[in-house]
Write an enzyme that holds these catalytic residues in place. Structure first.
Site, PDB file in Angstrom:
ATOM      1  N   GLY A  45       0.838  -1.200   0.000  1.00  0.00           N
ATOM      2  CA  GLY A  45       0.000   0.000   0.000  1.00  0.00           C
ATOM      3  C   GLY A  45       0.868   1.243   0.000  1.00  0.00           C
ATOM      4  N   ASN A  46       0.318   2.343   0.508  1.00  0.00           N
ATOM      5  CA  ASN A  46       1.074   3.604   0.449  1.00  0.00           C
ATOM      6  C   ASN A  46       2.095   3.705   1.590  1.00  0.00           C
ATOM      7  OD1 ASN A  46      -0.047   5.410   2.741  1.00  0.00           O
ATOM      8  ND2 ASN A  46      -1.870   4.536   1.793  1.00  0.00           N
ATOM      9  N   GLU A  52       5.686  -3.309   0.553  1.00  0.00           N
ATOM     10  CA  GLU A  52       5.562  -3.168  -0.904  1.00  0.00           C
ATOM     11  C   GLU A  52       4.842  -1.849  -1.144  1.00  0.00           C
ATOM     12  OE1 GLU A  52       6.725  -5.178  -3.259  1.00  0.00           O
ATOM     13  OE2 GLU A  52       7.465  -6.773  -1.961  1.00  0.00           O
ATOM     14  N   CYS A  94       0.674  -0.119  -9.240  1.00  0.00           N
ATOM     15  CA  CYS A  94       1.834   0.423  -8.506  1.00  0.00           C
ATOM     16  C   CYS A  94       3.030   0.663  -9.415  1.00  0.00           C
ATOM     17  CB  CYS A  94       2.218  -0.509  -7.369  1.00  0.00           C
ATOM     18  SG  CYS A  94       2.559  -2.187  -7.907  1.00  0.00           S
ATOM     19  N   VAL A 135       1.044   4.674   5.425  1.00  0.00           N
ATOM     20  CA  VAL A 135       0.593   3.562   6.266  1.00  0.00           C
ATOM     21  C   VAL A 135       1.754   2.575   6.474  1.00  0.00           C
ATOM     22  CG1 VAL A 135      -1.055   1.656   6.476  1.00  0.00           C
ATOM     23  CG2 VAL A 135      -1.822   3.858   5.606  1.00  0.00           C
ATOM     24  N   GLY A 136       2.629   2.469   5.486  1.00  0.00           N
ATOM     25  CA  GLY A 136       3.819   1.620   5.635  1.00  0.00           C
ATOM     26  C   GLY A 136       4.610   2.010   6.879  1.00  0.00           C
TER      27      GLY A 136
END
Ligand code: NAD
Length: 469
Positions: A201-202, A223, A257, A205-206
């Site tokens: 995800g983005n 990722e 992505c 939030v990573g």
């Protein structure tokens, strides 16, 4: 003909109180040893293969409702990647799991690498390929002998609901469970102890995931995304280049992505490339892309608003029509874009392609190097030396010469980012490695023991060791 309207559905939720005991149940299964035998792993992988075949239509319908995803893209890029990964893992499982002989340590014994499953792993997926990005990592987790919690994205609620309903019919529910929901549910999950977390995800939030994982020293694979550039030099065949860029960009309405985020093109072929892109987009989607079944939608109105804002003040080369009620944005190419405009700051993640002029490839390389390391980099050139130079002088998660996206399709290669685009990798053997611990093991016999090595140390031994230093 108008395409199906994207229907809003309530976000599915799992009960928060159920989460801690559910993770404990999975841990008990792992501790019982159930997930270790190769027979169990094969059975689950075959279950995933059967799932892909038998539930493909239902999943494709859900993907259509969530993203207006064309059936072809649903089967090939989303559902299909799970079947391919599972097939590859089944074929290679015996080889991957076999202890790896390293060699002998003189007078000591044999060095062997063993692959231990990690335990209970958490897989958190995003909405753009909501089936593939949830279940491809699962292939690795299963092949490695782990139990797993799956957290699909709440943004694609139809797909989340179908996954939660249908997966238990194909997989061992004692070891593999789906938790539906959004921030609250994911936060509760992140408060549990896992042995590995894979998040796609983005990057914002990573960072949250990594911070939470730090409390329990849980390893993470992140990722993430970023602005993946295309560099086009004057020797590139413009027709093929345009076709390959447009395909990679406008598939899934730019919500991929590794979609080309922007193009840096040598001045002398700038206009030619834009004309070729316009011609290609017409060939792909017709005069009105809103009418074709082969063009997806922006996932929701929030993202639609974000993207239409990025168009403000830009010079549109072609495209640019939007329809908020249908979450539609026409395949759009921008020209004369300022590098300081908002569209050049963050990942676009939608069907808008800025094309920027460069004087030469060196300028393109410097442009890329001055920014965050991207998830993918694409170089189009008729000269092998030029492509080689770009590959040598830039760093990106992956790269493709004279193409886009396709490098992700070889299960023998790792897929992952570097720097801001992520850490760790998966696909094929890399997934198996991600979800295992490589246990360095020395195997000794008991018959021979070199007693001189133990205290009290002799002068002779000390001198001998000193000489060897
Ligand atoms: P998203 O909004 O679905 O979020 C991803 C997951 O994080 C979801 O499961 C969601 O529930 C959870 N989440 C959201 N906010 C959270 C919070 N505050 N705390 C805990 N969990 C939270 O998806 P997204 O982030 O919009 O996905 C798009 C991004 O993902 C893009 O940047 C794209 O490039 C990237 N991406 C990367 C890959 C890759 O393989 N590297 C693949 C697809 C997408």
């Amino acid at each position: 003909m108008t395409v199906t309207q994207l229907k809003a559905v309530p976000v599915p939720h799992s009960a928060l109180d159920d989460i801690p005991p559910m993770v404990e149940r999975l841990r008990a299964t792992f501790e019982s040893g159930k997930t270790r035998p190769l027979a169990w792993r094969r059975e689950q992988l075959q279950g995933l293969r059967a799932y892909g075949k038998e539930q493909a239509e239902r999943l494709a319908e859900a993907l259509h409702a969530d993203l207006n995803k064309p059936a072809m893209e649903a089967y090939a890029a989303d559902i299909g990647q799970v079947s391919n990964e599972a097939k590859h893992a089944l074929k290679n499982l015996a080889k991957w799991t076999k202890p790896e002989r390293i060699g002998r340590m003189p007078m000591l014994g044999k060095s062997v690498l063993m692959r231990d499953p990690l335990g209970v792993v958490l897989i958190i997926a995003p909405w753009n390929y909501p089936v593939g990005l949830l279940l491809s990592p699962l292939v690795g987790a299963i092949a490695a002998g782990n139990a797993a919690v799956l957290k699909p994205s709440e943004v694609t609620a139809h797909t989340s609901a179908v996954l939660a309903e249908t997966l238990p019919k194909y997989l061992d529910s004692d070891a593999i469970t789906v938790v539906e929901g959004g921030v609250e549910e994911t936060t509760t999950l992140l408060d549990q102890r896992f042995d590995h977390i894979m998040y796609t995800g983005n990057g914002q939030v990573g960072r949250i995931v990594m911070e939470k994982a730090a409390h329990t020293l849980t390893p993470v694979t992140l990722e993430l995304g970023g602005k993946s550039p295309c560099i086009v030099d004057a020797t590139a065949d413009l027709e093929t280049t345009a076709r390959r860029i447009a395909w990679g960009k406008f598939m899934n309405a730019g919500q991929t992505c590794i979609a080309p985020d922007y193009v840096l093109v040598e001045d002398s072929v700038h206009d030619g490339l834009i004309s070729a892109l316009e011609k290609t987009v017409k060939q792909f989607y017709g005069n009105n892309p809103q009418e074709t079944q082969d063009y997806a939608r922006v996932v929701n109105q929030r993202h639609h608003g974000r993207l239409t804002k990025l168009l403000e003040g830009q010079e549109i080369a072609f495209g640019g029509k939007t329809d908020v009620d249908d979450c539609y944005i026409e395949p759009t190419v921008l020209k004369n874009v300022s590098v300081d405009s908002p569209i050049m700051k963050n990942e676009i993640f939608g069907p808008i392609l800025p094309v920027l002029k460069i004087a030469n490839v060196d300028e393109g390389i410097a442009f890329v190097r001055a920014r965050d390391k991207p998830l993918a980099l694409y170089i189009f050139s008729g000269e092998e030396d030029v492509a080689e130079k770009v590959l040598e002088e830039t760093s990106s998660g992956g790269a493709c010469v004279n193409g886009t996206i396709m490098h992700i399709g070889d299960a023998r290669m790792p897929f992952g980012g570097v720097g801001e685009s992520g850490m760790g990798a998966y696909h094929g053997r890399s997934s198996f490695e991600t979800f295992t611990h490589r246990k360095a093991t020395l195997r000794r016999g008991l018959r021979f023991d070199f007693k001189m090595m133990y205290p009290p140390y002799t002068k002779f031994l000390t001198n001998m060791v000193k000489k060897s230093v």
